[in-house]
Design a protein around this motif. Structure first.
Motif, PDB file in Angstrom:
ATOM      1  N   ALA A  85      -6.744 -58.017   0.873  1.00  0.00           N
ATOM      2  CA  ALA A  85      -5.677 -57.068   0.551  1.00  0.00           C
ATOM      3  C   ALA A  85      -6.252 -55.793  -0.076  1.00  0.00           C
ATOM      4  N   SER A  86      -7.233 -55.948  -0.939  1.00  0.00           N
ATOM      5  CA  SER A  86      -7.880 -54.807  -1.589  1.00  0.00           C
ATOM      6  C   SER A  86      -8.587 -53.939  -0.556  1.00  0.00           C
ATOM      7  N   ARG A  87      -9.295 -54.562   0.357  1.00  0.00           N
ATOM      8  CA  ARG A  87     -10.027 -53.828   1.391  1.00  0.00           C
ATOM      9  C   ARG A  87      -9.056 -53.051   2.289  1.00  0.00           C
ATOM     10  N   GLU A  88      -7.956 -53.699   2.689  1.00  0.00           N
ATOM     11  CA  GLU A  88      -6.968 -53.039   3.538  1.00  0.00           C
ATOM     12  C   GLU A  88      -6.331 -51.852   2.820  1.00  0.00           C
ATOM     13  N   GLN A  89      -6.019 -52.014   1.542  1.00  0.00           N
ATOM     14  CA  GLN A  89      -5.403 -50.947   0.769  1.00  0.00           C
ATOM     15  C   GLN A  89      -6.343 -49.742   0.658  1.00  0.00           C
ATOM     16  N   ARG A  90      -7.626 -49.986   0.392  1.00  0.00           N
ATOM     17  CA  ARG A  90      -8.588 -48.881   0.301  1.00  0.00           C
ATOM     18  C   ARG A  90      -8.743 -48.165   1.625  1.00  0.00           C
ATOM     19  N   MET A  91      -8.759 -48.911   2.738  1.00  0.00           N
ATOM     20  CA  MET A  91      -8.869 -48.288   4.064  1.00  0.00           C
ATOM     21  C   MET A  91      -7.633 -47.441   4.373  1.00  0.00           C
ATOM     22  N   LYS A  92      -6.471 -47.915   3.954  1.00  0.00           N
ATOM     23  CA  LYS A  92      -5.231 -47.184   4.173  1.00  0.00           C
ATOM     24  C   LYS A  92      -5.251 -45.853   3.403  1.00  0.00           C
ATOM     25  N   VAL A  93      -5.674 -45.896   2.143  1.00  0.00           N
ATOM     26  CA  VAL A  93      -5.744 -44.686   1.328  1.00  0.00           C
ATOM     27  C   VAL A  93      -6.766 -43.704   1.912  1.00  0.00           C
ATOM     28  N   ALA A  94      -7.902 -44.222   2.390  1.00  0.00           N
ATOM     29  CA  ALA A  94      -8.929 -43.364   2.984  1.00  0.00           C
ATOM     30  C   ALA A  94      -8.411 -42.696   4.257  1.00  0.00           C
ATOM     31  N   ALA A  95      -7.657 -43.422   5.073  1.00  0.00           N
ATOM     32  CA  ALA A  95      -7.099 -42.856   6.293  1.00  0.00           C
ATOM     33  C   ALA A  95      -6.079 -41.762   5.963  1.00  0.00           C
ATOM     34  N   GLU A  96      -5.265 -41.984   4.928  1.00  0.00           N
ATOM     35  CA  GLU A  96      -4.294 -40.970   4.509  1.00  0.00           C
ATOM     36  C   GLU A  96      -5.000 -39.715   4.015  1.00  0.00           C
ATOM     37  N   ARG A  97      -6.065 -39.895   3.242  1.00  0.00           N
ATOM     38  CA  ARG A  97      -6.822 -38.762   2.720  1.00  0.00           C
ATOM     39  C   ARG A  97      -7.451 -37.965   3.869  1.00  0.00           C
ATOM     40  N   LYS A  98      -7.960 -38.685   4.874  1.00  0.00           N
ATOM     41  CA  LYS A  98      -8.575 -38.024   6.028  1.00  0.00           C
ATOM     42  C   LYS A  98      -7.524 -37.263   6.834  1.00  0.00           C
ATOM     43  N   ALA A  99      -6.334 -37.817   6.983  1.00  0.00           N
ATOM     44  CA  ALA A  99      -5.265 -37.157   7.722  1.00  0.00           C
ATOM     45  C   ALA A  99      -4.795 -35.898   7.000  1.00  0.00           C
ATOM     46  N   MET A 100      -4.793 -35.911   5.687  1.00  0.00           N
ATOM     47  CA  MET A 100      -4.344 -34.745   4.923  1.00  0.00           C
ATOM     48  C   MET A 100      -5.308 -33.568   5.075  1.00  0.00           C
TER      49      MET A 100
END
Length: 127
Positions: A85-100
């Motif tokens: 769950a921690s790994r998935e959450q970090r990947m999700k935040v990284a993808a959002e940051r990259k999209a921004m």
């Protein structure tokens, strides 16, 4: 070895660049051990669950091995296991940051003299 200080373990596991930064994170309640805020001198044991907040994100890990000696990055990764769950959450935040970054407006060129003065004044180094 049955336990080690949490600040030493965080440093050895390469979550922080120095032991003093790990101790500071503990004092700022950015480290939780089994759901409780951890002081730098708290002992870590095998099987403990740690929630670590640092510049890279929020990690939820389980302690697998103990060490108070900083080794290679490959050795440091054997000290803990991150939850899925921690790994998935970090990947999700990284993808959002990259999209921004795609929507970010970059300046057209280098700042001129007036802009440089404003930057220096904003940073507090000017008069």
């Amino acid at each position: 070895m049955t336990s080690t200080r949490i600040d030493k373990w965080l440093w050895a596991a390469r979550f922080f660049k120095s032991r003093s930064l790990a101790a500071k994170a503990c004092e700022l309640h950015r480290i939780e051990s089994n759901g409780q805020p951890a002081k730098p001198s708290r002992d870590v044991r095998i099987g403990d669950r740690l929630k670590i907040t640092n510049d890279s994100g929020i990690f939820t890990v389980e302690v697998l091995l103990l060490s108070d000696i900083r080794g290679s990055a490959a050795m440091a990764q054997t000290l803990y296991q991150e939850t899925e769950a921690s790994r998935e959450q970090r990947m999700k935040v990284a993808a959002e940051r990259k999209a921004m970054r795609e929507f970010e407006q970059l300046p057209a060129g280098r700042p001129d003299k007036r802009d440089r003065r404003r930057i220096i004044q904003f940073r507090g180094r000017g008069s």
